[in-house]
Design a protein around this motif. Sequence first.
Motif, PDB file in Angstrom:
ATOM      1  N   SER A   5      26.895  17.306 -72.135  1.00  0.00           N
ATOM      2  CA  SER A   5      27.482  17.553 -70.824  1.00  0.00           C
ATOM      3  C   SER A   5      26.424  17.415 -69.720  1.00  0.00           C
ATOM      4  CB  SER A   5      28.106  18.952 -70.787  1.00  0.00           C
ATOM      5  OG  SER A   5      28.556  19.244 -69.498  1.00  0.00           O
ATOM      6  N   HIS A   9      29.294  17.581 -61.039  1.00  0.00           N
ATOM      7  CA  HIS A   9      30.410  16.736 -60.588  1.00  0.00           C
ATOM      8  C   HIS A   9      29.857  15.370 -60.210  1.00  0.00           C
ATOM      9  CE1 HIS A   9      32.756  20.381 -60.512  1.00  0.00           C
ATOM     10  NE2 HIS A   9      32.009  20.929 -59.539  1.00  0.00           N
ATOM     11  N   GLN A  10      30.550  14.308 -60.593  1.00  0.00           N
ATOM     12  CA  GLN A  10      30.145  12.938 -60.277  1.00  0.00           C
ATOM     13  C   GLN A  10      31.124  12.345 -59.252  1.00  0.00           C
ATOM     14  OE1 GLN A  10      27.430  11.418 -61.383  1.00  0.00           O
ATOM     15  NE2 GLN A  10      26.821  13.152 -62.687  1.00  0.00           N
ATOM     16  N   LEU A  38      35.897   7.747 -56.369  1.00  0.00           N
ATOM     17  CA  LEU A  38      36.063   8.045 -57.795  1.00  0.00           C
ATOM     18  C   LEU A  38      35.324   9.348 -58.087  1.00  0.00           C
ATOM     19  CD1 LEU A  38      35.404   4.464 -59.236  1.00  0.00           C
ATOM     20  CD2 LEU A  38      37.591   5.502 -58.622  1.00  0.00           C
ATOM     21  N   VAL A  39      36.069  10.349 -58.649  1.00  0.00           N
ATOM     22  CA  VAL A  39      35.522  11.695 -58.849  1.00  0.00           C
ATOM     23  C   VAL A  39      35.683  12.112 -60.314  1.00  0.00           C
ATOM     24  CG1 VAL A  39      35.571  14.101 -58.071  1.00  0.00           C
ATOM     25  CG2 VAL A  39      36.169  12.264 -56.474  1.00  0.00           C
ATOM     26  N   ASP A  40      34.614  12.599 -60.886  1.00  0.00           N
ATOM     27  CA  ASP A  40      34.627  13.192 -62.241  1.00  0.00           C
ATOM     28  C   ASP A  40      34.211  14.649 -62.085  1.00  0.00           C
ATOM     29  OD1 ASP A  40      32.739  12.750 -65.337  1.00  0.00           O
ATOM     30  OD2 ASP A  40      34.630  13.779 -64.873  1.00  0.00           O
ATOM     31  N   ALA A  42      33.491  18.480 -63.297  1.00  0.00           N
ATOM     32  CA  ALA A  42      33.032  19.219 -64.485  1.00  0.00           C
ATOM     33  C   ALA A  42      34.009  20.340 -64.805  1.00  0.00           C
ATOM     34  CB  ALA A  42      31.632  19.782 -64.236  1.00  0.00           C
ATOM     35  N   THR A 113      42.409  16.398 -68.104  1.00  0.00           N
ATOM     36  CA  THR A 113      42.143  16.410 -69.556  1.00  0.00           C
ATOM     37  C   THR A 113      42.030  17.857 -70.022  1.00  0.00           C
ATOM     38  OG1 THR A 113      39.765  16.274 -69.190  1.00  0.00           O
ATOM     39  CG2 THR A 113      40.958  14.204 -69.478  1.00  0.00           C
ATOM     40  N   THR A 127      43.514  24.252 -65.872  1.00  0.00           N
ATOM     41  CA  THR A 127      43.510  22.829 -65.542  1.00  0.00           C
ATOM     42  C   THR A 127      44.918  22.345 -65.176  1.00  0.00           C
ATOM     43  OG1 THR A 127      41.644  22.487 -67.044  1.00  0.00           O
ATOM     44  CG2 THR A 127      42.917  20.549 -66.402  1.00  0.00           C
TER      45      THR A 127
END
Length: 423
Positions: A5, A9-10, A38-40, A42, A113, A127
Motif C-alpha cells: 500500500s 491519495h493519488q 483521475l483520483v485513486d 486510499a 471497491t 465505502t
Amino acid sequence: MNECSSRSHQILQLHLLQQYDKVDVAQEKRDCEAYITLVDLAGSERQSKTGASGEQFRESTHINQSLLMLGRALSSFSREGKQKERVPLRDSKLTRLLSESFGGNSKTWMLATVSPSEYNWTETLSTLNYASSAKNITNNAKQNRLARAMELHELKEANKALQSALDKEMAKHRAMEARIAELEREKEKLLENQEVRQEVEKLQCQATEMKSARKKKFEESSHMLLPGPTYGLTTPREDMFVGRAKISLKNIIEQTSNYHTLPLSNESKVPNGFNAVLVVNIYPVDHQGSADIEKKVAEKDLLGQRVDFVVHVICAKGIPEEFNKTVYCQYLYKWAEKDKYKTQEVVNDSEPEFDFKKRFAFSKMNQSLVEYFRSDSVIIFEVIGQTGANDDRIHSVSMSSSKLTISGGVSQPRHTPSARRRR
C-alpha cells in the motif's frame, strides 16, 4: 492494508485545450477547454486492526481526516430539497481539489471497491455509503466557451439589432418621401389654378409699382437735398493734417442720444496719422432746448412735427505731434456745403478738448428727410492740424449765437446781429 500500500491519495489532472484559427458559430467551431481528473483514494484504516504506530499511525490519521471531510461534502451536496449546511471545502486539500467534481461544472464517475470478507464489513459499509452519496449528486455540465467566441456571438446579436433598427428607419424614410411627393403634387395643382396665379401676378405688379414710385420720390428729394458734389471740404497740404469722418442722424429719428468715437481718415497721408479719432455726441432736445426727453417717439409721429437736436463736438485724440501747433474741428451738412461750423483753435495739444455745441431745428419733418437722416453720411467732420498759425478766416460760432432752421427740406440759416458782425 497490505505491505504494497502507498498509504496516500493519488490525483492526476489533465488540461485539454481546443482552438480554431477561425471561429464559426454556425458550424459549431468554437474554442473549448476542459480538465480531466483521475483520483485513486486510499482506504480508511482502523488502528485497532492495523496495529500501526509512530509514523504509520500519523499517516493513517491524515488519510482518515481527508476521507471524513470528503464524506461530509458528499453528504451535504447529495441532500435534495433540504437546506445544505456549510461545508468547509478548504479544510482539506482533497476536498479543495475535487470541489468541481461534485456540484460543479463537470461529469463525475466513481468506482467503489469493497472487500468480501466479513472481517472488513465496517469498511465495506462506509465505502458503499460514499458511493450512495455520490450517486445522489446531480451536476449540470455545460460547455466552456472562451471569450473570443462569446464576443463574436454578442457582436452578431448587436449587428442583428442594428440592422433591424436600420430597416425601421428606412421604412420611415420611404414613408416621408412618399408624403413629400404627395405634397409636391398638391402644390402643382394649386399653382395650376388660373385664378390664384392671376391674383399673385396682380399683387406682384402692385408691389413693383409702389417700389418704383417710392424710389423715384426718394431720388427727387435726394436731388433737392444734394445739389451737387461736396465742395466745402479742405484741400490737404504738406504742412497740415486733415482727418475726416462721416455720421448718420438715425438716432435723431429714434429720439435717442448717441455718443460716437469716429476713426478719422488720414486724407493728408502723414505718418502716425492713422490712429486719430473724434468723439462727438448727437442728441435730441425739445423746443426749449432741454435734453430731458422722457421716452422714444415713433417715426410716424415725427412726420409734420418740429425736430430739434444738438451736435456736440467733444474732443479729438491721436493727432500727430508735428501737426498739433494749431488744431480745430469743422463740419458741414451735405445739403448745405457752403455753411461750415468750426470749433475754437487749440494750441500744442495732440488730444484737444473742443466742447463745441450747436443746436439745429427742423420746422417740419417729411418722409424724404427721415429717409435721408438714415443714410450713412449726413454730416462730414474734419479735424485740421497745422504746423503753424491758422490762416483760415472762418471763426467759431457759439451755440447761443445762431441756430439753423430748416423748412420743407431746405436749410435756412438765421443769424443774430452779433453773428452778422463776426461774419
